[in-house]
Design an enzyme around this catalytic site. Sequence first.
Site, PDB file in Angstrom:
ATOM      1  N   ASP A 169       0.855  -1.238   0.022  1.00 18.55           N
ATOM      2  CA  ASP A 169      -0.055   0.146   0.013  1.00 18.55           C
ATOM      3  C   ASP A 169       0.749   1.111   0.078  1.00 18.55           C
ATOM      4  O   ASP A 169       1.811   1.191   0.563  1.00 18.55           O
ATOM      5  CB  ASP A 169      -0.823   0.071   1.212  1.00 18.55           C
ATOM      6  CG  ASP A 169      -2.071   0.911   1.060  1.00 18.55           C
ATOM      7  OD1 ASP A 169      -2.157   1.579   0.131  1.00 18.55           O
ATOM      8  OD2 ASP A 169      -2.755   1.122   2.133  1.00 18.55           O
ATOM      9  N   HIS A 214       2.833   3.362  -9.020  1.00 20.38           N
ATOM     10  CA  HIS A 214       2.903   1.820  -9.180  1.00 20.38           C
ATOM     11  C   HIS A 214       4.079   1.323  -9.884  1.00 20.38           C
ATOM     12  O   HIS A 214       4.575   0.251  -9.604  1.00 20.38           O
ATOM     13  CB  HIS A 214       1.748   1.598  -9.797  1.00 20.38           C
ATOM     14  CG  HIS A 214       0.272   1.844  -9.210  1.00 20.38           C
ATOM     15  ND1 HIS A 214      -0.179   1.330  -8.097  1.00 20.38           N
ATOM     16  CD2 HIS A 214      -0.818   2.536  -9.587  1.00 20.38           C
ATOM     17  CE1 HIS A 214      -1.242   1.937  -7.723  1.00 20.38           C
ATOM     18  NE2 HIS A 214      -1.701   2.550  -8.647  1.00 20.38           N
ATOM     19  N   LEU A 254      10.809 -21.297  -3.324  1.00 22.28           N
ATOM     20  CA  LEU A 254       9.865 -20.353  -2.694  1.00 22.28           C
ATOM     21  C   LEU A 254       8.542 -20.233  -3.715  1.00 22.28           C
ATOM     22  O   LEU A 254       8.739 -19.995  -4.830  1.00 22.28           O
ATOM     23  CB  LEU A 254      10.425 -18.831  -3.182  1.00 22.28           C
ATOM     24  CG  LEU A 254       9.313 -17.678  -2.760  1.00 22.28           C
ATOM     25  CD1 LEU A 254       9.133 -17.573  -1.025  1.00 22.28           C
ATOM     26  CD2 LEU A 254       9.934 -16.362  -3.258  1.00 22.28           C
TER      27      LEU A 254
HETATM   28  C1  FPP Z   1      -2.017  -0.029  -3.333  1.00 25.89           C
HETATM   29  O1  FPP Z   1      -1.616   1.480  -3.417  1.00 25.89           O
HETATM   30  C2  FPP Z   1      -1.259  -0.598  -4.483  1.00 25.89           C
HETATM   31  C3  FPP Z   1      -1.836  -1.291  -5.321  1.00 25.89           C
HETATM   32  C4  FPP Z   1      -3.450  -1.096  -5.757  1.00 25.89           C
HETATM   33  C5  FPP Z   1      -1.210  -1.985  -6.693  1.00 25.89           C
HETATM   34  C6  FPP Z   1      -0.037  -2.687  -6.086  1.00 25.89           C
HETATM   35  C7  FPP Z   1       0.479  -3.181  -7.415  1.00 25.89           C
HETATM   36  C8  FPP Z   1       1.867  -3.160  -7.699  1.00 25.89           C
HETATM   37  C9  FPP Z   1       2.824  -2.791  -6.748  1.00 25.89           C
HETATM   38  C10 FPP Z   1       2.344  -3.607  -9.036  1.00 25.89           C
HETATM   39  C11 FPP Z   1       2.101  -4.725  -9.789  1.00 25.89           C
HETATM   40  C12 FPP Z   1       2.506  -5.854  -8.818  1.00 25.89           C
HETATM   41  C13 FPP Z   1       2.990  -7.107  -9.181  1.00 25.89           C
HETATM   42  C14 FPP Z   1       3.464  -8.060  -8.459  1.00 25.89           C
HETATM   43  C15 FPP Z   1       3.581  -7.357 -10.587  1.00 25.89           C
HETATM   44  P1  FPP Z   1      -2.465   2.704  -3.579  1.00 25.89           P
HETATM   45  O2  FPP Z   1      -2.544   2.892  -5.032  1.00 25.89           O
HETATM   46  O3  FPP Z   1      -3.945   2.088  -3.153  1.00 25.89           O
HETATM   47  O4  FPP Z   1      -1.753   3.932  -2.749  1.00 25.89           O
HETATM   48  P2  FPP Z   1      -2.624   4.810  -1.987  1.00 25.89           P
HETATM   49  O5  FPP Z   1      -3.427   4.325  -0.776  1.00 25.89           O
HETATM   50  O6  FPP Z   1      -1.344   5.769  -1.388  1.00 25.89           O
HETATM   51  O7  FPP Z   1      -3.236   5.567  -2.866  1.00 25.89           O
END
Ligand code: FPP
Length: 248
Positions: free
Chosen positions: A26, A43, A137
């Site tokens: 997050d 991201h 893993l």
């Molecule tokens: C939450 O941050 C994160 C996500 C919804 C996406 C996580 C995805 C990745 C890190 C990239 C793809 C992953 C892989 C395994 C290839 P948010 O956008 O909700 O953050 P915020 O709460 O600060 O807005």
Amino acid sequence: MSAIRYPLPESIDPQRLPQHIAVIMDGNGRWAKKNKLKVALGHRAGTENLREIIRNCSDIGVKALTLYAFSTENWNRSKTEVDALMQLILDFFHSEIDELDEKNVRILILGDKDGLPEPQRQALAQAEHRTADNTGLSLNIAVNYGGRAELVRAAQLLAQEVRDGRRTVESIDEQALADKLYTCGLPEVDLLIRTSGEMRLSNFLLYQCSYAEFVFPPELWPDFHVPQLHACIKEFQRRSRRYGARDE
Ligand code: FPP
């Protein structure tokens, strides 16, 4: 992406490592805002630390690492953000699959692959197929995943078996249900990490986290690296796990 190798600090007991670590990555959006960047770049930054985290879990002998990449609720974000996340997921599999396979990592997708765009569905299915016999893993990526939907699916699979005469109602116990989850055969989650200081489960691994220790580091996900992972493992080792019993 080059990854730095970190040995396990002496303050971590290698005999008491969490077998299964689950991560809610997050804070990408807040990281982007803080750096005056578009959310997609947050991201992207949130994929750049993945290699070192995965490699370290593999090196130190963690059995399973589950990453929450895209929830069933994430479809409600803007098309631009959804497209960016889908592209990053695709890029990750294309760029990492050779090394992951070489490192004996088994990839497992948690979630409904059929609900994904075709290129992503194919890449994920191929990665699972290619690494299915690997014994290192277990890298579990939750994509188009929801914990409630996973439980509903498990209930439906069990109900179908009863309807077809392949099992009795009485044979349905905790193990039977666990065997119908995407995580079938994996150890239960020992350590759940959610970065950015938020303290919620957000529909992630509802059944599997029953006895997990929760750690909420303050770093936004793109700022989370191996030293922060080790700090979470240290915190895990400080906890006393009683599973409802008393310490003797
Ligand atoms: C939450 O941050 C994160 C996500 C919804 C996406 C996580 C995805 C990745 C890190 C990239 C793809 C992953 C892989 C395994 C290839 P948010 O956008 O909700 O953050 P915020 O709460 O600060 O807005």
